[in-house]
Design a protein around this motif. Structure first.
Motif, PDB file in Angstrom:
ATOM      1  N   PHE A   1       8.909 -26.542 -45.919  1.00  0.00           N
ATOM      2  CA  PHE A   1       8.975 -24.911 -46.037  1.00  0.00           C
ATOM      3  C   PHE A   1       7.922 -24.558 -47.006  1.00  0.00           C
ATOM      4  CE2 PHE A   1      13.494 -25.818 -44.881  1.00  0.00           C
ATOM      5  CZ  PHE A   1      13.723 -24.931 -43.827  1.00  0.00           C
ATOM      6  N   SER A   2       7.771 -23.332 -46.935  1.00  0.00           N
ATOM      7  CA  SER A   2       6.878 -22.493 -47.701  1.00  0.00           C
ATOM      8  C   SER A   2       7.313 -22.552 -49.168  1.00  0.00           C
ATOM      9  CB  SER A   2       6.700 -21.208 -47.198  1.00  0.00           C
ATOM     10  OG  SER A   2       7.682 -20.469 -47.003  1.00  0.00           O
ATOM     11  N   VAL A   3       6.767 -22.158 -50.114  1.00  0.00           N
ATOM     12  CA  VAL A   3       7.367 -22.042 -51.530  1.00  0.00           C
ATOM     13  C   VAL A   3       8.770 -21.408 -51.485  1.00  0.00           C
ATOM     14  CG1 VAL A   3       7.181 -21.107 -53.855  1.00  0.00           C
ATOM     15  CG2 VAL A   3       5.028 -22.336 -52.750  1.00  0.00           C
ATOM     16  N   ASN A   4       8.962 -20.042 -50.598  1.00  0.00           N
ATOM     17  CA  ASN A   4      10.016 -19.345 -50.987  1.00  0.00           C
ATOM     18  C   ASN A   4      10.959 -19.635 -49.668  1.00  0.00           C
ATOM     19  OD1 ASN A   4       8.824 -18.319 -48.686  1.00  0.00           O
ATOM     20  ND2 ASN A   4       8.718 -16.306 -49.321  1.00  0.00           N
ATOM     21  N   HIS A   5      10.927 -20.661 -48.884  1.00  0.00           N
ATOM     22  CA  HIS A   5      11.721 -21.207 -47.894  1.00  0.00           C
ATOM     23  C   HIS A   5      11.764 -20.403 -46.573  1.00  0.00           C
ATOM     24  CE1 HIS A   5      12.755 -24.211 -50.763  1.00  0.00           C
ATOM     25  NE2 HIS A   5      13.387 -24.855 -49.665  1.00  0.00           N
ATOM     26  N   ALA A   6      10.908 -19.022 -46.682  1.00  0.00           N
ATOM     27  CA  ALA A   6      11.067 -18.022 -45.518  1.00  0.00           C
ATOM     28  C   ALA A   6      10.242 -18.717 -44.343  1.00  0.00           C
ATOM     29  CB  ALA A   6      10.212 -17.045 -46.131  1.00  0.00           C
ATOM     30  N   HIS A   7       9.416 -19.850 -44.349  1.00  0.00           N
ATOM     31  CA  HIS A   7       8.677 -20.168 -43.084  1.00  0.00           C
ATOM     32  C   HIS A   7       8.604 -21.780 -43.426  1.00  0.00           C
ATOM     33  CE1 HIS A   7       7.016 -16.106 -43.350  1.00  0.00           C
ATOM     34  NE2 HIS A   7       7.607 -16.205 -42.225  1.00  0.00           N
ATOM     35  N   LEU A   8       8.548 -22.367 -42.179  1.00  0.00           N
ATOM     36  CA  LEU A   8       8.069 -23.750 -41.879  1.00  0.00           C
ATOM     37  C   LEU A   8       6.468 -23.823 -42.250  1.00  0.00           C
ATOM     38  CD1 LEU A   8      10.053 -24.870 -38.875  1.00  0.00           C
ATOM     39  CD2 LEU A   8      10.549 -25.436 -41.163  1.00  0.00           C
ATOM     40  N   LEU A   9       6.037 -24.904 -42.717  1.00  0.00           N
ATOM     41  CA  LEU A   9       4.596 -24.965 -43.323  1.00  0.00           C
ATOM     42  C   LEU A   9       3.917 -26.301 -42.824  1.00  0.00           C
ATOM     43  CD1 LEU A   9       2.372 -23.692 -45.193  1.00  0.00           C
ATOM     44  CD2 LEU A   9       3.476 -24.918 -47.019  1.00  0.00           C
ATOM     45  N   CYS A  10       2.935 -26.099 -42.318  1.00  0.00           N
ATOM     46  CA  CYS A  10       2.170 -27.293 -41.966  1.00  0.00           C
ATOM     47  C   CYS A  10       1.128 -27.456 -43.198  1.00  0.00           C
ATOM     48  CB  CYS A  10       1.236 -27.265 -40.636  1.00  0.00           C
ATOM     49  SG  CYS A  10       0.204 -28.575 -40.439  1.00  0.00           S
ATOM     50  N   SER A  11       1.498 -28.671 -44.046  1.00  0.00           N
ATOM     51  CA  SER A  11       0.534 -28.950 -44.962  1.00  0.00           C
ATOM     52  C   SER A  11      -0.863 -29.349 -44.658  1.00  0.00           C
ATOM     53  CB  SER A  11       1.360 -29.869 -45.889  1.00  0.00           C
ATOM     54  OG  SER A  11       1.404 -31.132 -45.093  1.00  0.00           O
ATOM     55  N   THR A  12      -1.204 -29.761 -43.407  1.00  0.00           N
ATOM     56  CA  THR A  12      -2.565 -30.029 -43.005  1.00  0.00           C
ATOM     57  C   THR A  12      -3.533 -28.896 -43.325  1.00  0.00           C
ATOM     58  OG1 THR A  12      -1.820 -31.807 -41.445  1.00  0.00           O
ATOM     59  CG2 THR A  12      -4.131 -31.235 -41.415  1.00  0.00           C
TER      60      THR A  12
END
Length: 124
Positions: free
Chosen positions: A73-84
């Motif tokens: 997740f993004s820092v605020n858990h609002a979105h899924l995040l691709c760390s690449t």
């Protein structure tokens, strides 16, 4: 997966991917099934009580979303995040709203949950 729970088999003799209580809300886990050309990495997401599954592969380059286990997740858990490359995806439909694959989406995977909370791949 928490604990040493005995995995119950469904009528088609498939092993559960996980159990509902293995996920925080919001939360996500990655479960790998198969090997070689039959390998599938399933991302199971729990958000506001809803379970959703996607292929754990960014549409940009096919890499798994997380660099570190369990970080989806993004820092605020609002979105899924691709760390690449920092692509951000809406949780509910997997649509990329920011990053190099903006407008593309994660590939949904059908799942079902039995009465005991076991999560299975749905039959096609």
């Amino acid at each position: 997966v928490r604990g040493r729970r005995q995995m119950r088999q469904d009528p088609l003799n498939k092993e559960p991917l996980a159990y509902r209580d293995d996920l925080a809300d919001p939360g996500a886990i990655s479960v790998i099934r198969g090997a070689g050309v039959n390998r599938v990495d399933v991302l199971i997401v729990c958000n506001k009580g809803q379970l959703i599954a996607y292929l754990n592969a960014c549409p940009h380059q096919g890499t798994p979303l997380e660099t570190f286990d369990g970080h989806f997740f993004s820092v605020n858990h609002a979105h899924l995040l691709c760390s690449t490359h920092g692509a951000e995806f809406r949780v509910g439909d997997g649509l990329c709203i920011k990053g190099p694959c903006k407008g593309q989406a994660l590939t949904p995977i059908r799942i079902f949950v039995d009465d005991e909370g076991a999560i299975f791949l749905a039959d096609e």
